[in-house]
Design an enzyme around this catalytic site. Structure first.
Site, PDB file in Angstrom:
ATOM      1  N   LYS A  52     148.020  51.115  26.219  1.00 28.57           N
ATOM      2  CA  LYS A  52     148.101  52.321  27.054  1.00 28.57           C
ATOM      3  C   LYS A  52     149.334  52.274  27.954  1.00 28.57           C
ATOM      4  CE  LYS A  52     145.411  53.117  24.724  1.00 28.57           C
ATOM      5  NZ  LYS A  52     144.596  52.465  23.695  1.00 28.57           N
ATOM      6  N   GLY A 116     133.754  27.722  22.798  1.00 22.40           N
ATOM      7  CA  GLY A 116     132.327  27.483  22.912  1.00 22.40           C
ATOM      8  C   GLY A 116     131.667  27.420  21.547  1.00 22.40           C
ATOM      9  N   SER A 147     136.306  40.665  18.127  1.00 23.31           N
ATOM     10  CA  SER A 147     136.774  40.940  16.761  1.00 23.31           C
ATOM     11  C   SER A 147     138.225  40.517  16.606  1.00 23.31           C
ATOM     12  CB  SER A 147     136.639  42.441  16.486  1.00 23.31           C
ATOM     13  OG  SER A 147     137.451  43.161  17.392  1.00 23.31           O
ATOM     14  N   ASP A 314     131.943  43.941  20.098  1.00 21.59           N
ATOM     15  CA  ASP A 314     132.496  44.115  18.745  1.00 21.59           C
ATOM     16  C   ASP A 314     131.798  43.225  17.716  1.00 21.59           C
ATOM     17  OD1 ASP A 314     134.325  45.869  19.825  1.00 21.59           O
ATOM     18  OD2 ASP A 314     136.106  44.775  19.158  1.00 21.59           O
ATOM     19  N   MET A 320     133.698  49.962  17.857  1.00 22.85           N
ATOM     20  CA  MET A 320     134.421  48.819  18.424  1.00 22.85           C
ATOM     21  C   MET A 320     135.229  49.310  19.609  1.00 22.85           C
ATOM     22  SD  MET A 320     135.581  46.503  15.261  1.00 22.85           S
ATOM     23  CE  MET A 320     134.511  45.268  14.579  1.00 22.85           C
ATOM     24  N   LEU A 321     134.543  49.522  20.721  1.00 26.43           N
ATOM     25  CA  LEU A 321     135.173  50.088  21.907  1.00 26.43           C
ATOM     26  C   LEU A 321     134.816  49.258  23.126  1.00 26.43           C
ATOM     27  CD1 LEU A 321     134.454  53.867  21.253  1.00 26.43           C
ATOM     28  CD2 LEU A 321     136.633  52.671  20.954  1.00 26.43           C
ATOM     29  N   HIS A 446     140.038  76.272  39.276  1.00 25.27           N
ATOM     30  CA  HIS A 446     141.090  77.068  38.657  1.00 25.27           C
ATOM     31  C   HIS A 446     142.405  76.862  39.390  1.00 25.27           C
ATOM     32  CE1 HIS A 446     143.083  80.448  36.725  1.00 25.27           C
ATOM     33  NE2 HIS A 446     143.516  80.796  37.920  1.00 25.27           N
TER      34      HIS A 446
HETATM   35  P1  FAD Z   1     136.921  40.934  22.880  1.00 26.01           P
HETATM   36  O1  FAD Z   1     137.599  41.799  23.860  1.00 26.01           O
HETATM   37  O2  FAD Z   1     137.535  40.761  21.544  1.00 26.01           O
HETATM   38  O3  FAD Z   1     136.738  39.522  23.584  1.00 26.01           O
HETATM   39  C1  FAD Z   1     136.243  38.411  22.943  1.00 26.01           C
HETATM   40  C2  FAD Z   1     136.749  37.158  23.631  1.00 26.01           C
HETATM   41  O4  FAD Z   1     136.048  36.034  23.120  1.00 26.01           O
HETATM   42  C3  FAD Z   1     138.226  36.864  23.390  1.00 26.01           C
HETATM   43  O5  FAD Z   1     138.884  36.687  24.612  1.00 26.01           O
HETATM   44  C4  FAD Z   1     138.229  35.572  22.572  1.00 26.01           C
HETATM   45  O6  FAD Z   1     139.324  34.727  22.884  1.00 26.01           O
HETATM   46  C5  FAD Z   1     136.934  34.941  23.022  1.00 26.01           C
HETATM   47  N1  FAD Z   1     136.345  33.994  22.065  1.00 26.01           N
HETATM   48  C6  FAD Z   1     136.114  34.180  20.739  1.00 26.01           C
HETATM   49  N2  FAD Z   1     135.480  33.118  20.206  1.00 26.01           N
HETATM   50  C7  FAD Z   1     135.320  32.240  21.234  1.00 26.01           C
HETATM   51  C8  FAD Z   1     134.704  30.952  21.336  1.00 26.01           C
HETATM   52  N3  FAD Z   1     134.110  30.370  20.295  1.00 26.01           N
HETATM   53  N4  FAD Z   1     134.731  30.334  22.537  1.00 26.01           N
HETATM   54  C9  FAD Z   1     135.298  30.911  23.619  1.00 26.01           C
HETATM   55  N5  FAD Z   1     135.877  32.122  23.589  1.00 26.01           N
HETATM   56  C10 FAD Z   1     135.864  32.784  22.407  1.00 26.01           C
HETATM   57  N6  FAD Z   1     138.891  50.076  23.052  1.00 26.01           N
HETATM   58  C11 FAD Z   1     138.725  51.081  23.926  1.00 26.01           C
HETATM   59  O7  FAD Z   1     137.597  51.372  24.333  1.00 26.01           O
HETATM   60  N7  FAD Z   1     139.791  51.797  24.391  1.00 26.01           N
HETATM   61  C12 FAD Z   1     141.055  51.539  23.988  1.00 26.01           C
HETATM   62  O8  FAD Z   1     141.992  52.208  24.421  1.00 26.01           O
HETATM   63  C13 FAD Z   1     141.252  50.480  23.059  1.00 26.01           C
HETATM   64  N8  FAD Z   1     142.494  50.172  22.636  1.00 26.01           N
HETATM   65  C14 FAD Z   1     142.671  49.129  21.776  1.00 26.01           C
HETATM   66  C15 FAD Z   1     143.959  48.843  21.337  1.00 26.01           C
HETATM   67  C16 FAD Z   1     144.183  47.811  20.457  1.00 26.01           C
HETATM   68  C17 FAD Z   1     145.590  47.510  20.001  1.00 26.01           C
HETATM   69  C18 FAD Z   1     143.086  47.011  20.018  1.00 26.01           C
HETATM   70  C19 FAD Z   1     143.311  45.864  19.088  1.00 26.01           C
HETATM   71  C20 FAD Z   1     141.794  47.301  20.430  1.00 26.01           C
HETATM   72  C21 FAD Z   1     141.580  48.362  21.312  1.00 26.01           C
HETATM   73  N9  FAD Z   1     140.300  48.706  21.747  1.00 26.01           N
HETATM   74  C22 FAD Z   1     140.123  49.753  22.612  1.00 26.01           C
HETATM   75  C23 FAD Z   1     139.115  47.966  21.296  1.00 26.01           C
HETATM   76  C24 FAD Z   1     138.666  46.954  22.385  1.00 26.01           C
HETATM   77  O9  FAD Z   1     139.732  46.090  22.690  1.00 26.01           O
HETATM   78  C25 FAD Z   1     137.464  46.168  21.894  1.00 26.01           C
HETATM   79  O10 FAD Z   1     136.446  47.043  21.459  1.00 26.01           O
HETATM   80  C26 FAD Z   1     136.919  45.297  23.012  1.00 26.01           C
HETATM   81  O11 FAD Z   1     137.895  44.412  23.488  1.00 26.01           O
HETATM   82  C27 FAD Z   1     135.693  44.511  22.526  1.00 26.01           C
HETATM   83  O12 FAD Z   1     135.210  43.735  23.580  1.00 26.01           O
HETATM   84  P2  FAD Z   1     134.381  42.393  23.316  1.00 26.01           P
HETATM   85  O13 FAD Z   1     134.039  41.877  24.676  1.00 26.01           O
HETATM   86  O14 FAD Z   1     133.301  42.640  22.360  1.00 26.01           O
HETATM   87  O15 FAD Z   1     135.389  41.393  22.597  1.00 26.01           O
HETATM   88  P1  NAI Z   2     140.370  52.185  12.040  1.00 24.26           P
HETATM   89  O1  NAI Z   2     139.110  51.833  11.381  1.00 24.26           O
HETATM   90  O2  NAI Z   2     140.370  53.141  13.177  1.00 24.26           O
HETATM   91  O3  NAI Z   2     141.402  52.779  10.975  1.00 24.26           O
HETATM   92  C1  NAI Z   2     141.798  52.074   9.841  1.00 24.26           C
HETATM   93  C2  NAI Z   2     142.387  53.048   8.837  1.00 24.26           C
HETATM   94  O4  NAI Z   2     142.962  52.316   7.781  1.00 24.26           O
HETATM   95  C3  NAI Z   2     141.363  53.980   8.217  1.00 24.26           C
HETATM   96  O5  NAI Z   2     141.850  55.293   8.282  1.00 24.26           O
HETATM   97  C4  NAI Z   2     141.235  53.464   6.786  1.00 24.26           C
HETATM   98  O6  NAI Z   2     140.895  54.482   5.868  1.00 24.26           O
HETATM   99  C5  NAI Z   2     142.631  52.935   6.547  1.00 24.26           C
HETATM  100  N1  NAI Z   2     142.722  51.907   5.504  1.00 24.26           N
HETATM  101  C6  NAI Z   2     141.859  50.881   5.271  1.00 24.26           C
HETATM  102  N2  NAI Z   2     142.324  50.128   4.248  1.00 24.26           N
HETATM  103  C7  NAI Z   2     143.499  50.672   3.848  1.00 24.26           C
HETATM  104  C8  NAI Z   2     144.467  50.345   2.851  1.00 24.26           C
HETATM  105  N3  NAI Z   2     144.325  49.275   2.079  1.00 24.26           N
HETATM  106  N4  NAI Z   2     145.556  51.139   2.706  1.00 24.26           N
HETATM  107  C9  NAI Z   2     145.721  52.235   3.495  1.00 24.26           C
HETATM  108  N5  NAI Z   2     144.842  52.584   4.455  1.00 24.26           N
HETATM  109  C10 NAI Z   2     143.755  51.812   4.646  1.00 24.26           C
HETATM  110  O7  NAI Z   2     141.003  50.778  12.475  1.00 24.26           O
HETATM  111  P2  NAI Z   2     142.199  50.420  13.437  1.00 24.26           P
HETATM  112  O8  NAI Z   2     143.083  51.587  13.651  1.00 24.26           O
HETATM  113  O9  NAI Z   2     142.772  49.165  12.909  1.00 24.26           O
HETATM  114  O10 NAI Z   2     141.447  50.106  14.801  1.00 24.26           O
HETATM  115  C11 NAI Z   2     140.444  49.073  14.862  1.00 24.26           C
HETATM  116  C12 NAI Z   2     139.467  49.335  15.950  1.00 24.26           C
HETATM  117  O11 NAI Z   2     140.059  49.197  17.229  1.00 24.26           O
HETATM  118  C13 NAI Z   2     138.889  50.727  15.865  1.00 24.26           C
HETATM  119  O12 NAI Z   2     137.592  50.622  15.372  1.00 24.26           O
HETATM  120  C14 NAI Z   2     138.873  51.240  17.255  1.00 24.26           C
HETATM  121  O13 NAI Z   2     137.552  51.419  17.671  1.00 24.26           O
HETATM  122  C15 NAI Z   2     139.522  50.153  18.116  1.00 24.26           C
HETATM  123  N6  NAI Z   2     140.609  50.791  18.870  1.00 24.26           N
HETATM  124  C16 NAI Z   2     140.284  51.751  19.780  1.00 24.26           C
HETATM  125  C17 NAI Z   2     141.265  52.415  20.470  1.00 24.26           C
HETATM  126  C18 NAI Z   2     140.871  53.485  21.415  1.00 24.26           C
HETATM  127  O14 NAI Z   2     139.699  53.589  21.744  1.00 24.26           O
HETATM  128  N7  NAI Z   2     141.800  54.292  21.894  1.00 24.26           N
HETATM  129  C19 NAI Z   2     142.674  52.112  20.274  1.00 24.26           C
HETATM  130  C20 NAI Z   2     142.903  51.125  19.254  1.00 24.26           C
HETATM  131  C21 NAI Z   2     141.891  50.481  18.612  1.00 24.26           C
END
Ligand code: FAD
Ligand code: NAI
Length: 467
Positions: A52, A116, A147, A314, A320-321, A446
């Site tokens: 962001k 862990g 994840s 996740d 996965m949010l 408004h």
């Molecule tokens: P995570 O945030 O993945 O945290 C898990 C933690 O566990 C990690 O720090 C890892 O190091 C630790 N861990 C794993 N295994 C072990 C172990 N055995 N021992 C100790 N520690 C361990 N979601 C949104 O809602 N809004 C967004 O704008 C958004 N943007 C995103 C952008 C990107 C590029 C990505 C990749 C994801 C985005 N997401 C967004 C998704 C969001 O990041 C995940 O849904 C969220 O972080 C999941 O939270 P979590 O606590 O389940 O796991």
């Molecule tokens: P995604 O599941 O949103 O999108 C993956 C896309 O890849 C799909 O459209 C799928 O059809 C396509 N795809 C899969 N296999 C393919 C292939 N072999 N060739 C071409 N296309 C293919 O997954 P993404 O974008 O990687 O995000 C992962 C997760 O991270 C999401 O589930 C999302 O919840 C979270 N996230 C959330 C954000 C937010 O809330 N603003 C920002 C970024 C990530």
């Protein structure tokens, strides 16, 4: 360290650290185990927050270079300082992580650095990067390990030329051409960042729609807006292989429905085809924890099949949010403290921070049709809103879906400026079991973009004022 903890949480992402705070607030003795040197998980380190920051900075750059002249603001000599942009992003991440450190201390949560693993119900072993380990005893274990990037066979990520989202948050120069594999949330958000900064961005997607699972009309408008901005799309295509030289990556791309393969070249390829649950090294098999397609299986109270072991975020699947993980963490902490806890999976918003933004909550039209639920639709366009015109942000609409019989709001889908903020009043309405008429009869300031929400709610009963 305490002799025995009430709760030990493995993973300090938004699921884990929020659960830890809530459990501590309720008087439980809590430890949190994290293998990264910094807290905050994917979200703070390599996800929500850095992406962001870059989305906002790249938006400012694009506005300064071409977005403001219509408003009489003429800037010349605008330059990109990518190093400074990345430093700003790193600063935001660093400050946010420091905030989480502070919250751990404030709530007297023991923070244990290391990986862990479950040594058995009631026992967690923490191993540091020198291989030194310690075992603690605990009444409850919460797995919140999140994840990881889903790999694409034949396209190996090196984080230099073939990158994941993590690499895309840290490039040191703007690629000439970036191919994004996957038109999902990550592909469109990070593709937007690099297109705004000057890269030619082409997205290759397996399906015939972008943002799969979104309302079909919303995906169509979002894709049309991104195309207008210069992003190109190759739909119904699959990448089957990659080869790399010092300067270029060549992808083999096949039409999904059959036909000749072709080659596509770029200096950078972003693999964004989804994320997979992360459970490496937890010792789940030995502990007897049941899994389903890699996700940890839990009941409606986040309990696994083993007493005293729970999982959230996740790693259990679903949306996965970050905010879904947080709410699960809060609910579980409250239940472990003897309260009842609450989560409503029908009222969790999903937001894509592209321009325009996309925001969605509840059921799509496609899902309602499939479930045979009769509904009324209210729709209102940003073009007909004065504030949106003043902001030159007229792309998009708000669509409200309400039960045909009761008028209860079942789903809201927005593509447009500030969609991620506008959706929130609809989420609140849905939590209260509100109707479209409830939103329509609520006074909206408004001139404001939220008037588009009000007009869409009025339109459910065919009585929008400004259309
Ligand atoms: P995570 O945030 O993945 O945290 C898990 C933690 O566990 C990690 O720090 C890892 O190091 C630790 N861990 C794993 N295994 C072990 C172990 N055995 N021992 C100790 N520690 C361990 N979601 C949104 O809602 N809004 C967004 O704008 C958004 N943007 C995103 C952008 C990107 C590029 C990505 C990749 C994801 C985005 N997401 C967004 C998704 C969001 O990041 C995940 O849904 C969220 O972080 C999941 O939270 P979590 O606590 O389940 O796991
Ligand atoms: P995604 O599941 O949103 O999108 C993956 C896309 O890849 C799909 O459209 C799928 O059809 C396509 N795809 C899969 N296999 C393919 C292939 N072999 N060739 C071409 N296309 C293919 O997954 P993404 O974008 O990687 O995000 C992962 C997760 O991270 C999401 O589930 C999302 O919840 C979270 N996230 C959330 C954000 C937010 O809330 N603003 C920002 C970024 C990530």
């Amino acid at each position: 360290m305490a002799d025995t903890y009430d709760v030990t949480i493995i993973g300090a992402g938004p699921g884990g650290y929020v659960s830890a705070i809530r459990a501590a607030q309720l008087g439980l003795k809590v430890a949190i185990v994290e293998k990264r040197p910094t807290l905050g998980g994917t979200c703070l380190n390599v996800g929500c927050i850095p992406s962001k920051a870059l989305l906002h900075s790249s938006h400012l750059y694009e506005e300064a270079t071409e977005g403001m002249a219509d408003h009489g603001v003429v800037a010349s000599g605008v330059k990109l300082d990518l190093k400074a942009m990345m430093a700003h992003k790193d600063g935001v991440v660093g400050d946010t992580i420091k905030g989480v450190d502070f919250l751990m201390k404030k709530n007297k949560i023991d923070r244990l650095l290391g990986t862990g693993s479950i040594a058995g119900a009631g026992s967690v072993t923490i191993t540091d990067d020198q291989g030194k380990s310690d075992t603690i005893s605990t009444k409850n274990i919460v797995i919140a390990t999140g994840s990881d990037v889903a790999p694409l066979p034949g396209v190996e990520i090196d984080e230099k030329m073939i990158i994941s989202s993590t690499g895309a948050l840290a490039l040191t120069k703007v690629p000439k051409k970036m191919i994004v594999i996957g038109a999902g949330v990550i592909g469109l958000e990070l593709g937007s960042v690099w297109r705004r900064l000057g890269a030619e961005v082409e997205v290759v997607e397996f399906l015939d729609v972008c943002l799969p699972g979104s309302d079909a009309e919303v995906s169509k408008i979002a894709q049309r807006s991104l195309k207008k901005q210069g992003m190109t799309f190759k739909m119904k295509s699959k990448v089957t292989g990659a080869s790399t030289t010092k300067t270029a990556v060549t992808l083999t791309v096949e039409p999904r429905d059959g036909g000749d393969a072709e080659e596509m070249k770029a200096d950078c390829v972003l693999v964004a085809i989804g994320r997979i649950p992360y459970t490496d090294g937890l010792g789940l098999e030995a502990a007897g924890v049941a899994m389903d397609k890699g996700f940890i299986k839990v009941d409606s109270g986040f309990k696994t099949n083993v007493d005293g072991i729970y999982a959230i975020g996740d790693v259990i699947g679903g949306m996965m949010l970050a905010h879904k993980a947080e709410d699960e963490g809060v609910m579980l902490a409250e239940m472990l403290a003897g309260q009842s806890g609450h989560i409503n999976y029908d009222a969790i918003p999903g937001i894509v921070y592209t321009s325009p933004e996309v925001a969605t909550v509840g059921k799509t039209e496609e899902q309602l049709k499939e479930a045979g639920i009769a509904y009324n639709t209210g729709k209102f366009s940003f073009t007909a809103n004065a504030r949106a015109r003043a902001m030159s942000a007229t792309d998009g609409f708000v669509k409200i879906l309400a039960d045909a019989e009761t008028d209860e709001v079942l789903g809201v889908h927005i593509v447009g400026a500030a969609a991620g903020d506008l959706i929130q009043e609809c989420v609140v309405a849905m939590e209260f079991g509100g109707s479209a008429e409830d939103i329509a009869r609520t006074c909206h300031g408004h001139p404001g973009l939220s008037e588009v929400v009000k007009e869409a709610a009025l339109d459910v009963a065919d009585r929008a004022i400004h259309s």
